[in-house]
Design a protein around this motif. Structure first.
Motif, mmCIF file in Angstrom:
data_model
loop_
_atom_site.group_PDB
_atom_site.id
_atom_site.type_symbol
_atom_site.label_atom_id
_atom_site.label_comp_id
_atom_site.label_asym_id
_atom_site.label_seq_id
_atom_site.Cartn_x
_atom_site.Cartn_y
_atom_site.Cartn_z
ATOM 1 N N LEU A 74 0.825 -1.206 0.000
ATOM 2 C CA LEU A 74 0.000 0.000 0.000
ATOM 3 C C LEU A 74 0.862 1.260 0.000
ATOM 4 C CD1 LEU A 74 -2.825 -1.094 2.467
ATOM 5 C CD2 LEU A 74 -2.955 -0.904 -0.029
ATOM 6 N N ARG A 75 1.959 1.235 0.733
ATOM 7 C CA ARG A 75 2.887 2.379 0.731
ATOM 8 C C ARG A 75 3.545 2.525 -0.637
ATOM 9 N NH1 ARG A 75 3.966 7.321 1.915
ATOM 10 N NH2 ARG A 75 6.120 7.726 2.451
ATOM 11 N N VAL A 77 2.252 1.745 -3.510
ATOM 12 C CA VAL A 77 1.251 2.353 -4.386
ATOM 13 C C VAL A 77 1.152 3.850 -4.104
ATOM 14 C CG1 VAL A 77 -1.209 2.429 -4.968
ATOM 15 C CG2 VAL A 77 -0.054 0.217 -4.713
ATOM 16 N N SER A 78 1.128 4.232 -2.834
ATOM 17 C CA SER A 78 0.995 5.658 -2.513
ATOM 18 C C SER A 78 2.207 6.455 -2.982
ATOM 19 C CB SER A 78 0.741 5.871 -1.016
ATOM 20 O OG SER A 78 1.906 5.656 -0.263
ATOM 21 N N LEU A 79 3.385 5.861 -2.945
ATOM 22 C CA LEU A 79 4.585 6.559 -3.428
ATOM 23 C C LEU A 79 4.604 6.653 -4.959
ATOM 24 C CD1 LEU A 79 7.281 5.046 -1.045
ATOM 25 C CD2 LEU A 79 6.436 7.408 -1.062
ATOM 26 N N LYS A 81 1.965 6.893 -6.854
ATOM 27 C CA LYS A 81 0.895 7.818 -7.202
ATOM 28 C C LYS A 81 0.267 7.549 -8.577
ATOM 29 C CE LYS A 81 2.888 11.459 -4.436
ATOM 30 N NZ LYS A 81 3.627 12.699 -4.425
ATOM 31 N N ALA A 113 -6.272 1.441 -2.229
ATOM 32 C CA ALA A 113 -5.364 2.523 -1.826
ATOM 33 C C ALA A 113 -5.843 3.860 -2.397
ATOM 34 C CB ALA A 113 -3.936 2.211 -2.251
ATOM 35 N N GLY A 114 -7.168 4.016 -2.541
ATOM 36 C CA GLY A 114 -7.719 5.258 -3.055
ATOM 37 C C GLY A 114 -7.569 5.446 -4.556
ATOM 38 N N VAL A 115 -7.245 4.363 -5.280
ATOM 39 C CA VAL A 115 -6.986 4.442 -6.720
ATOM 40 C C VAL A 115 -7.963 3.516 -7.454
ATOM 41 C CG1 VAL A 115 -5.230 4.031 -8.504
ATOM 42 C CG2 VAL A 115 -4.528 4.862 -6.249
#
Length: 150
Positions: A74-75, A77-79, A81, A113-115
């Motif tokens: 998840l991190r 994916v967030s990195l 973006k 992950a908000g995507v």
């Protein structure tokens, strides 16, 4: 576009490259069909695997291993973006979405992950079962529309 595969196979583990070998060749063709590519600066694709290592003897990852590694994914994916995620195969779906059964999940947008996330067949699976390429093409077209229209 971020494409998330399963745990690395033997070749991917050896080279450190996601989607290596024949599955990688097919993925490259699939992405090219929608105007994307690994090294395309105007339409970049970020490739990753759901697990950073190949489980011993290529076995399925254990639930505890998945639970331990999911926060790292998840991190990741967030990195990265991404605007859109394509999750390929049961392994990627299990780790990211907590669900298996890609045949049932594919073609249906969800969120991770908000995507916006689209489960898809893995190219390695399509090499073994080419009769599912029609479904994969429909999914690629859905990815293309989502990337274009938002």
């Amino acid at each position: 576009l971020m494409v998330l595969g399963e745990a690395p196979d033997k070749e991917e583990d050896r080279t450190g490259t996601p989607f290596a070998g024949q599955a990688g060749v097919l993925l490259d063709r699939m992405l090219a069909a929608i105007g994307r590519g690994r090294a395309d600066e105007e339409a970049p694709v970020y490739l990753a695997t759901a697990l950073p290592w190949r489980p011993p003897q290529g076995r399925e990852p254990k639930p505890g291993e998945i639970a331990m590694l999911r926060p790292f994914l998840l991190r990741h994916v967030s990195l990265a973006k991404p605007k859109v995620l394509a999750v390929m195969g049961n392994g990627g779906c299990q780790v990211l979405l907590g669900r298996r059964g890609v045949a049932r999940l594919r073609g249906n947008w969800t969120e991770a992950a908000g995507v916006p996330t689209l489960p898809m067949y893995h190219p390695g699976y399509l090499l073994r079962y080419p009769e599912f390429k029609r479904d994969a093409w429909a999914d690629l077209q859905a990815l293309q529309r989502k990337l274009r229209d938002g």
